[in-house]
Design an enzyme around this catalytic site. Structure first.
Site, mmCIF file in Angstrom:
data_model
loop_
_atom_site.group_PDB
_atom_site.id
_atom_site.type_symbol
_atom_site.label_atom_id
_atom_site.label_comp_id
_atom_site.label_asym_id
_atom_site.label_seq_id
_atom_site.Cartn_x
_atom_site.Cartn_y
_atom_site.Cartn_z
ATOM 1 N N ASP A 1 0.830 -1.204 0.000
ATOM 2 C CA ASP A 1 0.000 0.000 0.000
ATOM 3 C C ASP A 1 0.872 1.264 0.000
ATOM 4 O O ASP A 1 1.990 1.252 0.522
ATOM 5 C CB ASP A 1 -0.897 -0.027 1.255
ATOM 6 C CG ASP A 1 -2.082 0.910 1.120
ATOM 7 O OD1 ASP A 1 -2.281 1.492 0.037
ATOM 8 O OD2 ASP A 1 -2.814 1.070 2.109
ATOM 9 N N ARG B 1 -0.209 9.313 -9.903
ATOM 10 C CA ARG B 1 -0.332 8.079 -9.134
ATOM 11 C C ARG B 1 0.319 6.888 -9.831
ATOM 12 O O ARG B 1 0.927 6.022 -9.187
ATOM 13 C CB ARG B 1 -1.812 7.756 -8.878
ATOM 14 C CG ARG B 1 -2.518 8.713 -7.951
ATOM 15 C CD ARG B 1 -3.981 8.332 -7.799
ATOM 16 N NE ARG B 1 -4.134 6.959 -7.373
ATOM 17 C CZ ARG B 1 -4.002 6.543 -6.109
ATOM 18 N NH1 ARG B 1 -3.753 7.408 -5.161
ATOM 19 N NH2 ARG B 1 -4.136 5.274 -5.807
ATOM 20 N N HIS C 1 2.803 3.429 -8.892
ATOM 21 C CA HIS C 1 2.598 2.004 -9.185
ATOM 22 C C HIS C 1 3.799 1.429 -9.935
ATOM 23 O O HIS C 1 4.199 0.297 -9.719
ATOM 24 C CB HIS C 1 1.313 1.812 -10.004
ATOM 25 C CG HIS C 1 0.070 2.164 -9.239
ATOM 26 N ND1 HIS C 1 -0.158 1.749 -7.954
ATOM 27 C CD2 HIS C 1 -1.014 2.921 -9.575
ATOM 28 C CE1 HIS C 1 -1.330 2.213 -7.529
ATOM 29 N NE2 HIS C 1 -1.852 2.935 -8.488
ATOM 30 N N SER D 1 -7.096 -5.866 -6.007
ATOM 31 C CA SER D 1 -8.242 -6.484 -5.326
ATOM 32 C C SER D 1 -9.492 -6.402 -6.199
ATOM 33 O O SER D 1 -9.549 -5.617 -7.161
ATOM 34 C CB SER D 1 -8.499 -5.777 -3.991
ATOM 35 O OG SER D 1 -9.152 -4.541 -4.219
ATOM 36 N N GLU E 1 -12.008 -4.999 -5.425
ATOM 37 C CA GLU E 1 -12.572 -3.646 -5.238
ATOM 38 C C GLU E 1 -11.775 -2.590 -6.020
ATOM 39 O O GLU E 1 -12.257 -1.476 -6.233
ATOM 40 C CB GLU E 1 -12.563 -3.256 -3.748
ATOM 41 C CG GLU E 1 -13.579 -4.012 -2.892
ATOM 42 C CD GLU E 1 -13.223 -5.474 -2.668
ATOM 43 O OE1 GLU E 1 -12.026 -5.783 -2.524
ATOM 44 O OE2 GLU E 1 -14.136 -6.324 -2.664
ATOM 45 N N ARG F 1 -11.454 2.057 -9.222
ATOM 46 C CA ARG F 1 -10.528 3.184 -9.456
ATOM 47 C C ARG F 1 -10.738 3.749 -10.865
ATOM 48 O O ARG F 1 -11.339 3.084 -11.711
ATOM 49 C CB ARG F 1 -9.082 2.705 -9.303
ATOM 50 C CG ARG F 1 -8.808 2.294 -7.884
ATOM 51 C CD ARG F 1 -7.378 1.902 -7.671
ATOM 52 N NE ARG F 1 -7.189 1.656 -6.258
ATOM 53 C CZ ARG F 1 -6.101 1.960 -5.563
ATOM 54 N NH1 ARG F 1 -5.062 2.496 -6.162
ATOM 55 N NH2 ARG F 1 -6.024 1.712 -4.285
ATOM 56 N N LEU G 1 11.584 -19.994 -4.145
ATOM 57 C CA LEU G 1 10.500 -19.151 -3.631
ATOM 58 C C LEU G 1 9.259 -19.208 -4.529
ATOM 59 O O LEU G 1 9.376 -19.127 -5.759
ATOM 60 C CB LEU G 1 10.983 -17.697 -3.548
ATOM 61 C CG LEU G 1 9.911 -16.685 -3.153
ATOM 62 C CD1 LEU G 1 9.795 -16.568 -1.641
ATOM 63 C CD2 LEU G 1 10.171 -15.318 -3.749
ATOM 64 N N ARG H 1 1.743 -4.936 6.171
ATOM 65 C CA ARG H 1 1.058 -3.908 5.376
ATOM 66 C C ARG H 1 1.862 -2.616 5.465
ATOM 67 O O ARG H 1 2.210 -2.170 6.568
ATOM 68 C CB ARG H 1 -0.370 -3.658 5.862
ATOM 69 C CG ARG H 1 -1.077 -2.629 4.965
ATOM 70 C CD ARG H 1 -2.567 -2.530 5.205
ATOM 71 N NE ARG H 1 -3.158 -1.651 4.187
ATOM 72 C CZ ARG H 1 -4.415 -1.725 3.760
ATOM 73 N NH1 ARG H 1 -5.221 -2.635 4.250
ATOM 74 N NH2 ARG H 1 -4.866 -0.896 2.840
#
Ligand code: FPP
Length: 258
Positions: free
Chosen positions: A38, A51, A55, A83, A85, A89, A149, A206
């Site tokens: 975040d 923005r 990212h 997500s 949700e 955006r 991994l 987080r």
């Protein structure tokens, strides 16, 4: 007077341990670490950038954190990249984020293959744009044989959606007599989730100061240790990962016992 909560004392202890050069105990490294990445937007805003620049920087940081996680012997690194949700955006931002897996894999897939990383995803794969699906599928295919991994990318993931989806499948399997109601227990239920076959996260990190789960791994995090940092995701580095791991090692997990 500042009240010191137990978790603050432990974080301070981890910081002091780091300062003293105390190393991690290799026997108690969390096997599965999940991260809510975040703060990309705020990172960009503080620099007067759009923005999407945040990212992009966040994507580059994924590469660095994968290398650090691998170096410290973490077995599964689950990253919350998009997500269910996040579709709310602005369209341009969503389109940009959806191109990042492709860009990430175009740039770094050869290195990931070389470093024995296996790429997996959780989430509603079918709901992704075709170019995103193609890049991810290619990465999964190329890294299938790797046993280092596991880089588990949560894309178009929502825990409530995952839970409902599992219920639908279980009901269908009961109706088709493939399982009976008596077969339903925690283990069987877990096997219907996207994370089937993965151990639950030991540690969930987080970034950016927010302290909530945001529909991430609700079932799987029943006994997960949480660790929060004020730093934004693009600034989350190996030193902070080490601090989180040291802090984790100072905790006593009781799983409801004493
Ligand atoms: C949350 O920060 C971040 C996201 C929703 C996107 C995260 C995506 C990446 C870091 C790139 C992932 C790439 C790969 C290959 C896995 P935010 O935008 O909510 O930040 P804010 O809260 O400061 O606005």
């Amino acid at each position: 007077m500042q009240i010191k909560l137990p978790f603050m004392r432990k974080t301070k202890r981890a910081t002091e341990q780091l300062d003293k050069g105390i190393e991690l105990d290799l026997h108690t490294i969390p096997e599965h670490v999940a991260i809510i990445m975040d703060g990309n937007g705020r990172w960009a805003k503080e620099r007067g950038l759009p923005r999407i620049a945040g990212h992009k920087e966040g994507m580059s940081n994924v590469r660095k954190v994968v290398a650090s996680a691998s170096k410290h012997g973490i077995k599964i690194l689950t990253l919350y990249a998009f997500s269910t949700e996040n579709w709310n955006r602005p369209k341009t931002e969503v389109e940009f984020i959806m191109k990042l897996p492709m860009e990430f894999l175009n740039t770094y897939l050869p290195e990931l293959v070389e470093e024995n990383v296996q790429v997996q995803t959780i989430g509603d794969f079918d709901g992704l744009p075709s170019h995103t699906k193609k890049a991810i599928q290619e990465a999964k295919d190329q890294t299938r044989g790797n046993n280092g991994l596991i880089l588990n990318i949560a894309l178009n993931y929502g825990s409530r959606h995952e839970i409902i989806r599992a219920i639908h499948s279980i009901v269908q399997d009961v109706q088709n007599s493939e399982i009976s109601i008596d077969d339903i227990n925690e283990e069987l239920y877990s096997s219907y989730l996207y994370t089937n076959g993965m151990i639950d996260p030991d540690l969930l990190i987080r970034t950016s100061g927010e302290q909530r789960l945001s529909n991430f791994l609700l079932w799987q995090s029943a006994y997960t240790e949480f660790w929060f940092t004020e730093k934004y995701w693009p600034d989350f580095d190996e030193q902070l990962l080490k601090q989180a791991l040291l802090d984790f090692q100072n905790r006593k997990r009781r799983y409801g016992g004493i």
